[in-house]
Write a protein that holds these residues in place. Structure first.
Motif, mmCIF file in Angstrom:
data_model
loop_
_atom_site.group_PDB
_atom_site.id
_atom_site.type_symbol
_atom_site.label_atom_id
_atom_site.label_comp_id
_atom_site.label_asym_id
_atom_site.label_seq_id
_atom_site.Cartn_x
_atom_site.Cartn_y
_atom_site.Cartn_z
ATOM 1 N N PRO A 1 7.016 -9.106 -0.304
ATOM 2 C CA PRO A 1 6.478 -10.443 -0.507
ATOM 3 C C PRO A 1 5.231 -10.669 0.331
ATOM 4 C CG PRO A 1 8.463 -10.517 0.844
ATOM 5 C CD PRO A 1 8.301 -9.098 0.410
ATOM 6 N N SER A 2 4.473 -11.718 -0.026
ATOM 7 C CA SER A 2 3.198 -11.983 0.636
ATOM 8 C C SER A 2 3.381 -12.305 2.117
ATOM 9 C CB SER A 2 2.525 -13.171 -0.042
ATOM 10 O OG SER A 2 1.407 -13.581 0.708
ATOM 11 N N CYS A 3 2.436 -11.820 2.939
ATOM 12 C CA CYS A 3 2.501 -12.149 4.365
ATOM 13 C C CYS A 3 1.637 -13.376 4.690
ATOM 14 C CB CYS A 3 2.050 -10.949 5.201
ATOM 15 S SG CYS A 3 0.465 -10.287 4.710
ATOM 16 N N LEU A 4 0.987 -13.948 3.671
ATOM 17 C CA LEU A 4 0.022 -15.030 3.922
ATOM 18 C C LEU A 4 0.653 -16.312 4.491
ATOM 19 C CD1 LEU A 4 -2.940 -14.997 3.776
ATOM 20 C CD2 LEU A 4 -2.845 -15.675 1.377
ATOM 21 N N PRO A 5 1.797 -16.799 3.934
ATOM 22 C CA PRO A 5 2.389 -18.012 4.519
ATOM 23 C C PRO A 5 2.667 -17.848 6.014
ATOM 24 C CG PRO A 5 3.414 -17.507 2.416
ATOM 25 C CD PRO A 5 2.538 -16.332 2.740
ATOM 26 N N THR A 6 3.151 -16.661 6.417
ATOM 27 C CA THR A 6 3.437 -16.415 7.839
ATOM 28 C C THR A 6 2.149 -16.461 8.653
ATOM 29 O OG1 THR A 6 5.151 -14.930 7.083
ATOM 30 C CG2 THR A 6 4.568 -14.770 9.394
ATOM 31 N N LEU A 7 1.077 -15.869 8.133
ATOM 32 C CA LEU A 7 -0.193 -15.855 8.868
ATOM 33 C C LEU A 7 -0.744 -17.266 9.030
ATOM 34 C CD1 LEU A 7 -2.218 -12.856 7.343
ATOM 35 C CD2 LEU A 7 -0.981 -12.949 9.500
ATOM 36 N N ILE A 8 -0.626 -18.048 7.963
ATOM 37 C CA ILE A 8 -1.170 -19.414 7.996
ATOM 38 C C ILE A 8 -0.358 -20.271 8.974
ATOM 39 C CG2 ILE A 8 -1.517 -21.514 6.608
ATOM 40 C CD1 ILE A 8 -2.300 -19.631 4.256
ATOM 41 N N THR B 1 -5.276 -14.864 13.080
ATOM 42 C CA THR B 1 -4.004 -14.141 12.952
ATOM 43 C C THR B 1 -4.184 -12.973 11.970
ATOM 44 O OG1 THR B 1 -3.274 -15.721 11.246
ATOM 45 C CG2 THR B 1 -2.526 -16.123 13.481
ATOM 46 N N ILE B 2 -3.499 -11.872 12.247
ATOM 47 C CA ILE B 2 -3.605 -10.698 11.372
ATOM 48 C C ILE B 2 -2.206 -10.143 11.095
ATOM 49 C CG2 ILE B 2 -5.908 -10.058 12.211
ATOM 50 C CD1 ILE B 2 -4.657 -7.891 13.891
ATOM 51 N N ALA B 3 -2.051 -9.584 9.902
ATOM 52 C CA ALA B 3 -0.752 -8.991 9.547
ATOM 53 C C ALA B 3 -0.721 -7.535 10.000
ATOM 54 C CB ALA B 3 -0.543 -9.080 8.041
ATOM 55 N N VAL B 4 0.409 -7.144 10.598
ATOM 56 C CA VAL B 4 0.600 -5.745 11.008
ATOM 57 C C VAL B 4 1.986 -5.287 10.561
ATOM 58 C CG1 VAL B 4 -0.930 -5.882 13.026
ATOM 59 C CG2 VAL B 4 1.511 -6.358 13.304
ATOM 60 N N GLN B 5 2.169 -3.976 10.574
ATOM 61 C CA GLN B 5 3.453 -3.416 10.146
ATOM 62 C C GLN B 5 3.674 -2.078 10.855
ATOM 63 O OE1 GLN B 5 3.913 -2.267 5.833
ATOM 64 N NE2 GLN B 5 5.352 -3.971 6.004
ATOM 65 N N PRO B 6 4.917 -1.770 11.249
ATOM 66 C CA PRO B 6 5.158 -0.445 11.832
ATOM 67 C C PRO B 6 4.917 0.629 10.771
ATOM 68 C CG PRO B 6 7.119 -1.856 12.017
ATOM 69 C CD PRO B 6 6.135 -2.576 11.147
ATOM 70 N N LEU C 1 -6.205 -13.698 19.528
ATOM 71 C CA LEU C 1 -5.796 -12.988 18.311
ATOM 72 C C LEU C 1 -4.287 -12.760 18.348
ATOM 73 C CD1 LEU C 1 -6.829 -11.567 15.711
ATOM 74 C CD2 LEU C 1 -6.966 -9.464 17.043
ATOM 75 N N VAL C 2 -3.605 -13.207 17.294
ATOM 76 C CA VAL C 2 -2.151 -13.017 17.203
ATOM 77 C C VAL C 2 -1.845 -12.145 15.984
ATOM 78 C CG1 VAL C 2 0.027 -14.221 16.652
ATOM 79 C CG2 VAL C 2 -1.470 -15.108 18.453
ATOM 80 N N ALA C 3 -0.982 -11.150 16.175
ATOM 81 C CA ALA C 3 -0.556 -10.290 15.066
ATOM 82 C C ALA C 3 0.840 -10.693 14.625
ATOM 83 C CB ALA C 3 -0.560 -8.827 15.518
ATOM 84 N N CYS C 4 1.036 -10.824 13.316
ATOM 85 C CA CYS C 4 2.351 -11.161 12.763
ATOM 86 C C CYS C 4 2.916 -9.911 12.094
ATOM 87 C CB CYS C 4 2.222 -12.261 11.716
ATOM 88 S SG CYS C 4 1.449 -13.750 12.354
ATOM 89 N N ILE C 5 4.123 -9.539 12.498
ATOM 90 C CA ILE C 5 4.723 -8.319 11.937
ATOM 91 C C ILE C 5 5.316 -8.648 10.567
ATOM 92 C CG2 ILE C 5 6.454 -6.506 12.291
ATOM 93 C CD1 ILE C 5 6.098 -7.017 15.334
ATOM 94 N N SER C 6 4.812 -7.945 9.554
ATOM 95 C CA SER C 6 5.231 -8.213 8.174
ATOM 96 C C SER C 6 6.240 -7.161 7.725
ATOM 97 C CB SER C 6 4.007 -8.180 7.259
ATOM 98 O OG SER C 6 4.392 -7.977 5.924
#
Ligand code: UTP
Length: 289
Positions: free
Chosen positions: A129-136, A146-151, A233-238
């Motif tokens: 699913p989209s990571c945009l709502p979390t970033l916003i 804010t930026i989306a990141v993933q392991p 800068l905050v990274a959100c783990i998607s």
């Protein structure tokens, strides 16, 4: 705080990983299921409340402009849905003079951003699913980019920008540094940048100062590093599945997921996958589970 309503979609990249397809068509027009990838990107933006999009194009990308004209032709549900989508937003285009990198492409967005925070989604990449709502929502809480990141597995880290940072909320990191395409042993974590962002207008100052790096390109990572060093800068783990359609393997996997999810094609795709699996189990190339 004002709502974010503008998205910038860089789509001027050359698409060398998908040659020869991209000799005569933009990679953003590659079909995934029954729609071109750029449509998934725009749909993701509209779902998140975006009403204005700026698509950054370049040589060989004119098909993108034609695609987003209303067509009103034929009796086709998918076509009618696209016309409805087009009615929900204003789309602008600007041409990057030469493909000098993602950072250079974003410089063209400064007048469009009008001094407000904005979303950036890559024209060939989407996450399900989209990571945009979390970033916003993270942007609204922290008031920084804010930026989306993933392991990702260690062997693949050299393909990505990789972040360093400390937790600042559930699945959130305050980023302290970023390394673009780290060599062996250079990655500061296993968290790779996915290609979805909420950026504040301060990015334009950093981009104006950024010097060309590898291949003479201006990297967005260099400008993000300035924000990281300032603690902004905050990274959100998607947890979403990210499809970079410019990569042929990712394109194929996206077609399988979207083909399965589509009520018209899902049954046929599932049947084929099961048939192939049975065949491979029978000839010994796949262990029976
Ligand atoms: P990519 O890393 O996918 O590079 O760009 P690329 O050049 O498009 O593709 P390959 O590696 O040759 O296959 C990431 C995003 O930045 C955009 C691309 O369109 C893509 O959305 N981009 C890249 C630009 O808009 N301009 C550029 O000069 C470079």
């Amino acid at each position: 705080m004002t709502r974010i309503t503008r998205a910038v979609i860089p789509a001027a990249g050359l698409g060398t990983r998908f040659l020869p397809m991209t000799r005569s068509m933009p990679k953003e027009m590659l079909p995934v299921g029954r729609k071109p990838v750029i449509q998934y990107v725009i749909e993701e933006a509209v779902e998140a409340g975006i009403t204005e999009c700026l698509i950054i194009t370049g040589r060989g990308k004119r098909a993108l402009e034609d695609y987003f004209d209303r067509s009103d032709i034929g009796d086709n549900d998918e076509n009618a849905r696209l016309d409805k989508l087009i009615d929900r937003l204003d789309i602008y285009f600007v041409r990057q003079k030469a493909p000098r990198g993602l950072g250079d492409a974003l410089r063209y967005a400064e007048p469009f951003a009008s001094g407000e925070p904005f979303v950036v989604l890559l024209g060939d990449t989407f996450t399900r699913p989209s990571c945009l709502p979390t970033l916003i929502s993270a942007h609204a809480r922290h008031r920084v980019s804010t930026i989306a990141v993933q392991p990702v597995p260690e062997v693949l880290l050299s393909r990505y920008g990789v972040v360093a940072g400390a937790p600042c909320g559930p699945d959130e990191l305050r980023v302290s540094d970023l390394v673009e395409k780290p060599g062996p042993g250079e990655a500061p974590s296993n968290l790779a940048v996915l290609g979805a962002y909420v950026l504040t207008p301060a990015i334009f100052t950093a981009l104006a100062r950024a010097r060309p790096g590898r291949n003479g390109e201006i990297q967005l990572t260099d400008a993000l590093r300035v924000a990281a060093k300032e603690g902004r800068l905050v990274a959100c783990i998607s947890a979403g599945r990210r499809y970079d359609i410019g990569d042929p393997v990712s394109w194929l996997l996206a077609n399988i997921e979207l083909g399965l999810a589509d009520s018209e094609t899902g049954g046929a795709v599932r049947e084929l996958l099961e048939e192939l699996r049975t065949e491979r189990s029978r000839d010994g190339s796949l262990p029976v589970q």
